[in-house]
Enzyme design. Structure first.
Site, PDB file in Angstrom:
ATOM      1  N   ASP A 145       1.509 -15.828   6.502  1.00  0.00           N
ATOM      2  CA  ASP A 145       1.012 -17.181   6.228  1.00  0.00           C
ATOM      3  C   ASP A 145       1.100 -17.507   4.733  1.00  0.00           C
ATOM      4  OD1 ASP A 145       0.506 -17.538   8.892  1.00  0.00           O
ATOM      5  OD2 ASP A 145      -1.658 -17.224   8.748  1.00  0.00           O
ATOM      6  N   HIS A 179       4.194  -4.586   9.018  1.00  0.00           N
ATOM      7  CA  HIS A 179       4.141  -4.460  10.473  1.00  0.00           C
ATOM      8  C   HIS A 179       2.819  -4.928  11.069  1.00  0.00           C
ATOM      9  CE1 HIS A 179       7.526  -2.047   9.307  1.00  0.00           C
ATOM     10  NE2 HIS A 179       6.753  -1.171   8.697  1.00  0.00           N
ATOM     11  N   ASN A 205       8.044  -5.791  -1.029  1.00  0.00           N
ATOM     12  CA  ASN A 205       7.989  -4.659  -0.109  1.00  0.00           C
ATOM     13  C   ASN A 205       6.525  -4.545   0.293  1.00  0.00           C
ATOM     14  OD1 ASN A 205       7.928  -2.309   1.310  1.00  0.00           O
ATOM     15  ND2 ASN A 205       9.101  -1.108  -0.166  1.00  0.00           N
ATOM     16  N   TYR A 258      11.484   8.679   1.058  1.00  0.00           N
ATOM     17  CA  TYR A 258      11.396   7.629   0.040  1.00  0.00           C
ATOM     18  C   TYR A 258      12.056   7.988  -1.286  1.00  0.00           C
ATOM     19  CZ  TYR A 258       8.072   5.727   3.384  1.00  0.00           C
ATOM     20  OH  TYR A 258       7.500   5.235   4.524  1.00  0.00           O
ATOM     21  N   ARG A 294      13.683   4.157  12.194  1.00  0.00           N
ATOM     22  CA  ARG A 294      12.430   4.917  12.197  1.00  0.00           C
ATOM     23  C   ARG A 294      11.625   4.626  13.473  1.00  0.00           C
ATOM     24  NH1 ARG A 294       9.658   4.678   6.514  1.00  0.00           N
ATOM     25  NH2 ARG A 294       8.590   6.463   7.475  1.00  0.00           N
ATOM     26  N   GLU A 349      12.666  -9.867   1.341  1.00  0.00           N
ATOM     27  CA  GLU A 349      11.934  -8.695   1.833  1.00  0.00           C
ATOM     28  C   GLU A 349      12.761  -7.444   1.545  1.00  0.00           C
ATOM     29  OE1 GLU A 349      11.102  -9.014   6.017  1.00  0.00           O
ATOM     30  OE2 GLU A 349      10.163  -7.033   6.111  1.00  0.00           O
ATOM     31  N   ALA A 400       3.243  -0.898   4.721  1.00  0.00           N
ATOM     32  CA  ALA A 400       2.707  -0.903   6.093  1.00  0.00           C
ATOM     33  C   ALA A 400       2.242  -2.292   6.534  1.00  0.00           C
ATOM     34  CB  ALA A 400       1.560   0.097   6.203  1.00  0.00           C
ATOM     35  N   ARG A 420       7.747   0.411  13.413  1.00  0.00           N
ATOM     36  CA  ARG A 420       8.241  -0.121  12.137  1.00  0.00           C
ATOM     37  C   ARG A 420       9.376  -1.132  12.337  1.00  0.00           C
ATOM     38  NH1 ARG A 420       5.881   3.343   8.232  1.00  0.00           N
ATOM     39  NH2 ARG A 420       5.584   5.433   9.078  1.00  0.00           N
ATOM     40  N   HIS A 458      12.843  -3.063   1.833  1.00  0.00           N
ATOM     41  CA  HIS A 458      12.296  -1.776   2.265  1.00  0.00           C
ATOM     42  C   HIS A 458      13.188  -0.670   1.737  1.00  0.00           C
ATOM     43  CE1 HIS A 458       9.321  -3.629   4.753  1.00  0.00           C
ATOM     44  NE2 HIS A 458      10.259  -4.437   5.207  1.00  0.00           N
ATOM     45  N   PRO A 498       0.790  -1.231   0.000  1.00  0.00           N
ATOM     46  CA  PRO A 498       0.000   0.000   0.000  1.00  0.00           C
ATOM     47  C   PRO A 498       0.821   1.279   0.000  1.00  0.00           C
ATOM     48  CG  PRO A 498      -0.132  -1.120   2.119  1.00  0.00           C
ATOM     49  CD  PRO A 498       0.514  -2.072   1.161  1.00  0.00           C
ATOM     50  N   ASN A 499       0.328   2.219  -0.778  1.00  0.00           N
ATOM     51  CA  ASN A 499       0.858   3.587  -0.910  1.00  0.00           C
ATOM     52  C   ASN A 499       2.153   3.684  -1.706  1.00  0.00           C
ATOM     53  OD1 ASN A 499      -1.225   4.936   0.638  1.00  0.00           O
ATOM     54  ND2 ASN A 499      -0.363   3.890   2.421  1.00  0.00           N
ATOM     55  N   ARG A 536       5.257  12.242  -2.824  1.00  0.00           N
ATOM     56  CA  ARG A 536       5.185  12.743  -1.442  1.00  0.00           C
ATOM     57  C   ARG A 536       6.410  12.242  -0.674  1.00  0.00           C
ATOM     58  NH1 ARG A 536       1.010  14.485  -3.176  1.00  0.00           N
ATOM     59  NH2 ARG A 536      -1.131  14.452  -2.394  1.00  0.00           N
ATOM     60  N   SER A 569      13.368   2.411   3.015  1.00  0.00           N
ATOM     61  CA  SER A 569      13.965   3.077   4.180  1.00  0.00           C
ATOM     62  C   SER A 569      14.510   2.029   5.145  1.00  0.00           C
ATOM     63  CB  SER A 569      12.907   3.939   4.877  1.00  0.00           C
ATOM     64  OG  SER A 569      11.848   3.133   5.364  1.00  0.00           O
TER      65      SER A 569
HETATM   66  O1  CA2 Z   1      10.671   1.740   3.633  1.00  0.00           O
HETATM   67  C1  CA2 Z   1       9.804   1.079   3.050  1.00  0.00           C
HETATM   68  O2  CA2 Z   1       9.940   0.611   1.939  1.00  0.00           O
HETATM   69  C2  CA2 Z   1       8.466   0.844   3.762  1.00  0.00           C
HETATM   70  O3  CA2 Z   1       8.031  -0.479   3.451  1.00  0.00           O
HETATM   71  C3  CA2 Z   1       7.514   1.853   3.183  1.00  0.00           C
HETATM   72  C4  CA2 Z   1       6.160   1.865   3.867  1.00  0.00           C
HETATM   73  C5  CA2 Z   1       6.293   1.944   5.376  1.00  0.00           C
HETATM   74  O4  CA2 Z   1       5.013   1.808   5.991  1.00  0.00           O
HETATM   75  C6  CA2 Z   1       7.218   0.874   5.916  1.00  0.00           C
HETATM   76  O5  CA2 Z   1       7.342   1.046   7.306  1.00  0.00           O
HETATM   77  C7  CA2 Z   1       8.577   0.967   5.271  1.00  0.00           C
HETATM   78  C8  CA2 Z   1       5.320   3.062   3.421  1.00  0.00           C
HETATM   79  C9  CA2 Z   1       5.130   3.194   1.966  1.00  0.00           C
HETATM   80  C10 CA2 Z   1       4.455   4.487   1.736  1.00  0.00           C
HETATM   81  O6  CA2 Z   1       4.903   5.003   0.527  1.00  0.00           O
HETATM   82  C11 CA2 Z   1       4.797   6.333   0.350  1.00  0.00           C
HETATM   83  C12 CA2 Z   1       5.195   6.792  -0.866  1.00  0.00           C
HETATM   84  C13 CA2 Z   1       5.137   8.138  -1.128  1.00  0.00           C
HETATM   85  C14 CA2 Z   1       4.646   8.999  -0.187  1.00  0.00           C
HETATM   86  C15 CA2 Z   1       4.238   8.524   1.034  1.00  0.00           C
HETATM   87  C16 CA2 Z   1       4.294   7.188   1.301  1.00  0.00           C
END
Ligand code: CA2
Length: 153
Positions: A90, A83, A77, A26, A110, A101, A80, A114, A103, A13-14, A21, A105
């Protein structure tokens, strides 16, 4: 001739918002940019990468289930859901091939929430903190695994 190894690259997601953003966390690369880079890098390793992104946990679970027998490895990846999701853990546990896996970041630098990953329990290893190059590093790890047959315990 041997068949190219097929790698399913999943983004949660996201991650479709990348480049739009929070570039300080990121970076400026978009998901389309990462996808193009992963596909090119996979070609260089003689692999075939199929990249997918979903904002829905169940859709990711279904894709992981369907990967059985169709893909040789999964790079994920889970964003969210990393976590929160026992369902993804599963599903990944049921997949018979290696899981890496990724990520963007360094989740350990953080917020404390996380620091724990449910899906790490199903992964061969985790790459975090190197931005988009982490996906390429995951492919490199799989290439090494398939060439040597050696897994690090
Ligand atoms: O660092 C990563 O790749 C994460 O998987 C990214 C997730 C975060 O919840 C994990 O803790 C670490 C968040 C992805 C959100 O992506 C965005 C992209 C652009 C703007 C805002 C969020």
């Amino acid at each position: 001739m041997t068949m190219a190894k097929r790698v399913l690259v999943l983004n949660g997601p996201n991650l479709n918002m990348l480049g739009q953003r929070q570039p300080e966390i990121y970076g400026h690369t978009t998901l389309a940019g990462i996808t193009a880079d992963v596909e090119a890098a996979a070609g260089g390793f003689g692999m075939e990468a199929v990249c997918r992104q979903s904002n829905h946990e169940g859709e990711l679970v279904t894709w992981i289930q369907e990967a059985r027998g169709d893909f040789d490895a999964i790079v994920i990846n889970a964003a969210a859901y990393t976590h929160t999701s026992v369902a993804l853990l599963d599903a990944l546990t049921l997949f018979e091939g290696p899981v890496v896996e990724v990520h963007l970041s360094n989740i350990h630098r953080r917020e404390p929430f996380r620091h724990h990953s449910y899906i790490s329990g199903a992964a061969l290893g985790m790459i975090a903190g190197f931005g988009p190059v982490g996906y390429r590093m995951a492919l490199m790890a799989l290439d090494d695994l398939w060439r040597t047959g050696e897994e690090t315990p």
